[in-house]
Write a protein that holds these residues in place. Sequence first.
Motif, mmCIF file in Angstrom:
data_model
loop_
_atom_site.group_PDB
_atom_site.id
_atom_site.type_symbol
_atom_site.label_atom_id
_atom_site.label_comp_id
_atom_site.label_asym_id
_atom_site.label_seq_id
_atom_site.Cartn_x
_atom_site.Cartn_y
_atom_site.Cartn_z
ATOM 1 N N GLY A 143 0.852 -1.186 0.000
ATOM 2 C CA GLY A 143 0.000 0.000 0.000
ATOM 3 C C GLY A 143 0.885 1.232 0.000
ATOM 4 N N ILE A 144 0.525 2.217 -0.819
ATOM 5 C CA ILE A 144 1.292 3.470 -0.850
ATOM 6 C C ILE A 144 0.360 4.608 -0.466
ATOM 7 C CG2 ILE A 144 2.565 5.089 -2.316
ATOM 8 C CD1 ILE A 144 3.684 2.780 -3.843
ATOM 9 N N ALA A 145 0.712 5.324 0.591
ATOM 10 C CA ALA A 145 -0.076 6.488 1.022
ATOM 11 C C ALA A 145 0.613 7.726 0.472
ATOM 12 C CB ALA A 145 -0.140 6.537 2.550
ATOM 13 N N GLY A 146 0.024 8.332 -0.550
ATOM 14 C CA GLY A 146 0.620 9.523 -1.167
ATOM 15 C C GLY A 146 1.398 9.148 -2.410
ATOM 16 N N LEU A 147 0.723 9.286 -3.583
ATOM 17 C CA LEU A 147 1.373 8.880 -4.832
ATOM 18 C C LEU A 147 1.958 10.102 -5.542
ATOM 19 C CD1 LEU A 147 1.723 6.061 -6.042
ATOM 20 C CD2 LEU A 147 -0.240 6.502 -7.516
ATOM 21 N N GLY A 148 2.828 10.824 -4.802
ATOM 22 C CA GLY A 148 3.559 11.939 -5.403
ATOM 23 C C GLY A 148 4.797 11.378 -6.093
ATOM 24 N N THR A 149 5.834 12.220 -6.190
ATOM 25 C CA THR A 149 7.028 11.802 -6.939
ATOM 26 C C THR A 149 7.663 10.568 -6.319
ATOM 27 O OG1 THR A 149 7.335 14.182 -7.106
ATOM 28 C CG2 THR A 149 8.997 12.805 -8.122
ATOM 29 N N ILE A 150 7.819 10.571 -4.986
ATOM 30 C CA ILE A 150 8.480 9.423 -4.341
ATOM 31 C C ILE A 150 7.561 8.202 -4.377
ATOM 32 C CG2 ILE A 150 9.454 8.539 -2.186
ATOM 33 C CD1 ILE A 150 10.241 11.458 -1.511
ATOM 34 N N ARG A 152 5.454 7.353 -6.528
ATOM 35 C CA ARG A 152 5.447 6.740 -7.863
ATOM 36 C C ARG A 152 6.742 5.964 -8.127
ATOM 37 N NH1 ARG A 152 3.168 11.784 -9.078
ATOM 38 N NH2 ARG A 152 5.044 12.539 -10.119
ATOM 39 N N GLU A 153 7.872 6.504 -7.641
ATOM 40 C CA GLU A 153 9.152 5.779 -7.816
ATOM 41 C C GLU A 153 9.131 4.478 -7.016
ATOM 42 O OE1 GLU A 153 11.454 6.454 -9.905
ATOM 43 O OE2 GLU A 153 11.121 8.544 -10.445
ATOM 44 N N VAL A 154 8.502 4.517 -5.834
ATOM 45 C CA VAL A 154 8.400 3.303 -5.006
ATOM 46 C C VAL A 154 7.509 2.280 -5.712
ATOM 47 C CG1 VAL A 154 7.468 2.383 -2.830
ATOM 48 C CG2 VAL A 154 8.865 4.463 -2.819
ATOM 49 N N ALA A 155 6.383 2.764 -6.282
ATOM 50 C CA ALA A 155 5.460 1.857 -6.976
ATOM 51 C C ALA A 155 6.176 1.123 -8.109
ATOM 52 C CB ALA A 155 4.270 2.644 -7.518
ATOM 53 N N ALA A 156 6.954 1.872 -8.889
ATOM 54 C CA ALA A 156 7.648 1.257 -10.031
ATOM 55 C C ALA A 156 8.618 0.173 -9.553
ATOM 56 C CB ALA A 156 8.398 2.329 -10.820
ATOM 57 N N VAL A 166 -1.191 -1.030 -4.412
ATOM 58 C CA VAL A 166 -2.459 -0.318 -4.234
ATOM 59 C C VAL A 166 -2.107 1.032 -3.612
ATOM 60 C CG1 VAL A 166 -4.773 -0.377 -3.198
ATOM 61 C CG2 VAL A 166 -3.609 -2.514 -3.761
ATOM 62 N N ALA A 167 -2.769 2.106 -4.051
ATOM 63 C CA ALA A 167 -2.387 3.428 -3.530
ATOM 64 C C ALA A 167 -3.609 4.246 -3.151
ATOM 65 C CB ALA A 167 -1.574 4.187 -4.579
ATOM 66 N N ALA A 179 -3.029 4.200 -15.411
ATOM 67 C CA ALA A 179 -1.855 4.629 -16.185
ATOM 68 C C ALA A 179 -0.563 4.382 -15.401
ATOM 69 C CB ALA A 179 -1.991 6.108 -16.538
ATOM 70 N N LEU A 180 -0.644 4.453 -14.078
ATOM 71 C CA LEU A 180 0.561 4.256 -13.249
ATOM 72 C C LEU A 180 0.748 2.787 -12.854
ATOM 73 C CD1 LEU A 180 0.180 7.394 -10.931
ATOM 74 C CD2 LEU A 180 1.932 7.046 -12.691
ATOM 75 N N GLY A 181 -0.168 1.932 -13.283
ATOM 76 C CA GLY A 181 -0.032 0.498 -12.994
ATOM 77 C C GLY A 181 -0.303 0.150 -11.541
ATOM 78 N N VAL A 182 -1.179 0.934 -10.879
ATOM 79 C CA VAL A 182 -1.517 0.635 -9.484
ATOM 80 C C VAL A 182 -3.036 0.528 -9.365
ATOM 81 C CG1 VAL A 182 0.504 1.928 -8.651
ATOM 82 C CG2 VAL A 182 -1.722 3.057 -8.711
ATOM 83 N N GLU A 183 -3.483 -0.062 -8.264
ATOM 84 C CA GLU A 183 -4.916 -0.052 -7.968
ATOM 85 C C GLU A 183 -5.178 1.106 -7.019
ATOM 86 O OE1 GLU A 183 -6.222 -4.084 -6.777
ATOM 87 O OE2 GLU A 183 -4.426 -4.728 -7.854
ATOM 88 N N ARG A 184 -6.431 1.556 -6.985
ATOM 89 C CA ARG A 184 -6.752 2.735 -6.171
ATOM 90 C C ARG A 184 -7.579 2.319 -4.963
ATOM 91 N NH1 ARG A 184 -10.654 6.690 -5.556
ATOM 92 N NH2 ARG A 184 -12.116 5.542 -6.832
#
Length: 399
Positions: A143-150, A152-156, A166-167, A179-184
Motif C-alpha cells: 500500500g502506498i499512502a501519497g502517490l507523489g514523486t516518491i 510513484r518511484e516506489v510503486a515502479a 495499491v495506492a 496509467a501508473l499500474g496501481v490499484e486505487r
Amino acid sequence: MKVLIADAFPKSRLADLEALGLAVEHRPDLPAAELADAARDAAVLVVRSKQVPAAVFERARALSLVVRAGAGVNTIDVAAASRRGVYVSNCPGQNAVAVAELTLGLLLALDRRIPDNVAALREGRWDKKGFSAARGLFGRTLGIAGLGTIGREVAARARGFGMRVVAWSRSLDDARAKALGVERAPDLVSLARGCDALSIHLALKPETRGAISREVLEALPAGALLVNTARAEVVDQAALLERVRAGRLRVGADVHAGEPEGGKAEFRSELATLPGAYGTHHIGASTEQAQEAIAAETVRIVASFVRTGAVPNCVNVAKRTPARARLVVRHYDKVGVLANVLGEIRNAGINAQQIENTVFDEAVAASCVIALDEAPDEALLERIRARADEVVSAECFLV
Ligand SMILES: NC(=O)c1ccc[n+]([C@@H]2O[C@H](COP(=O)([O-])OP(=O)(O)OC[C@H]3O[C@@H](n4cnc5c(N)ncnc54)[C@H](O)[C@@H]3O)[C@@H](O)[C@H]2O)c1
Ligand SMILES: O=C(O)CC[C@@H](O)C(=O)O
C-alpha cells in the motif's frame, strides 16, 4: 548580494553560486539559534534540514528568497515568509529515486530482518533457524499512502519485485491509477486493511498531520510492515509504538519524532530501540546522486532569481487570491497608459491584486489583466474606455 547556505552543500556548487557574482557564506554548522542573526544581511538563504522559524523573517529584512535544498518545506515557516513577501522554493523530485531506493531497502530489511542477522553474526551467533522465518515480498500487496514523486518511484520498484501495488492519494482517480499500474484505494483505512506492507509518502501539511491514525494502523493486518520515509508527524506515534510493542507491526522509519536538525547529536528514539523496528538517520535523500541533483537545482533557482527575478518551484505564491473580478484592458503600448488605468482604479478605492501585461506582435498594442478585490462599476469602466487614445477596450469578468 549575499547568499547564506546554512547546511551542508557540495563545494563545486558553491563555486557556481560565486560565479553568479554572489557573496557566498557557507556555514554548515551554524547553530539554529544563530540563524536569524546570520541571515540578517542575506538576500538568499539556502537550507537543508535547518528549521527556518518566523523569527528569521522578522529579523532578516533583506531576505528575498529561501531555497529548501530538498523536497519537504515543513521545516520553514512558509506563512511567515508569505507575510513578508519572501519567496520560498524547493527542489521537487530531485531526491525521489534515493528515497525510493531506501524505502525498498527498508522493506527488504524488515522482511529478512537483515540488520538483526548482521548483528547476530557480529556477536558470534549463528541462527539460520531463527532468521529463516521470512514471508518474501513477491506477490504481496504494497500500500502506498501519497502517490507523489516518491510514491510513484516506489510503486515502479515494488512492481519490479513482483508486488501488487495499491495506492491512496488525494487526487488519484481510476484512470490515473491505471496509467501508473496501481490499484486505487478509496481511503487510508481501506488501503491499510488490504495490504501486507504500507509505505508512507505524504507531505506534512496541517491536513496530513496524524493522517496515518490509530484507526489506519489498527486496520493493518497482524505482522504487516510499515515504512515511513516521509515525516514522523504524519503518523500517530503513540499508536505506532503500541502496535510495534504488541508485536502487531514491524516498522522501518527514516524519520523520527523530535529528530535533530544537524548531522551529529545525542538522540534516542523510543521507536527505534524496539526489536520490531529499524531506524535510519533521515538518510533518504543522502546519496551522492541525489545531493548533486539537489545542489544543481538549487543553483538553477538562485541563478534564475538573480538574473531574471523569476523563482522556479515557488511554493508560496497564492494559487487563488481573494480577487472578485478580472479587468482586461487592451491598450496601446505607450508610456503612462497603465499608470492612468491604475489611477482610475485607485480613485475608485479598488485594490489591484495581480497584474499581467502581455504585448502583441510588433509591440504597438498590449493586453493587461488586472485582478481586483472588488468589481468596478459601469461608470469606472466608462472612464477607462474614455481614454480612447490610450485604451482599445476594457471588459470586466467576475471570478
Ligand atoms: N526521508 C527523506 O530524506 C525524504 C526526502 C525527500 C522527501 N521526504 C518527504 O517525503 C515527502 C513526499 O515527497 P515527494 O517528493 O513525493 O513530494 P510530492 O509533493 O511529489 O508528493 C507529496 C504527496 O503528499 C500529498 N499531499 C500533499 N498535501 C496533501 C494534503 N493536504 N492532503 C493529502 N495529501 C497531500 C500529495 O498528494 C502527494 O501525494 C516530502 O514532503 C518529505 O516530507 C523525505
Ligand atoms: O536534506 C535531507 O537530508 C533531508 C531532505 C528530505 O527530508 C526532504 O524533504 O527533501
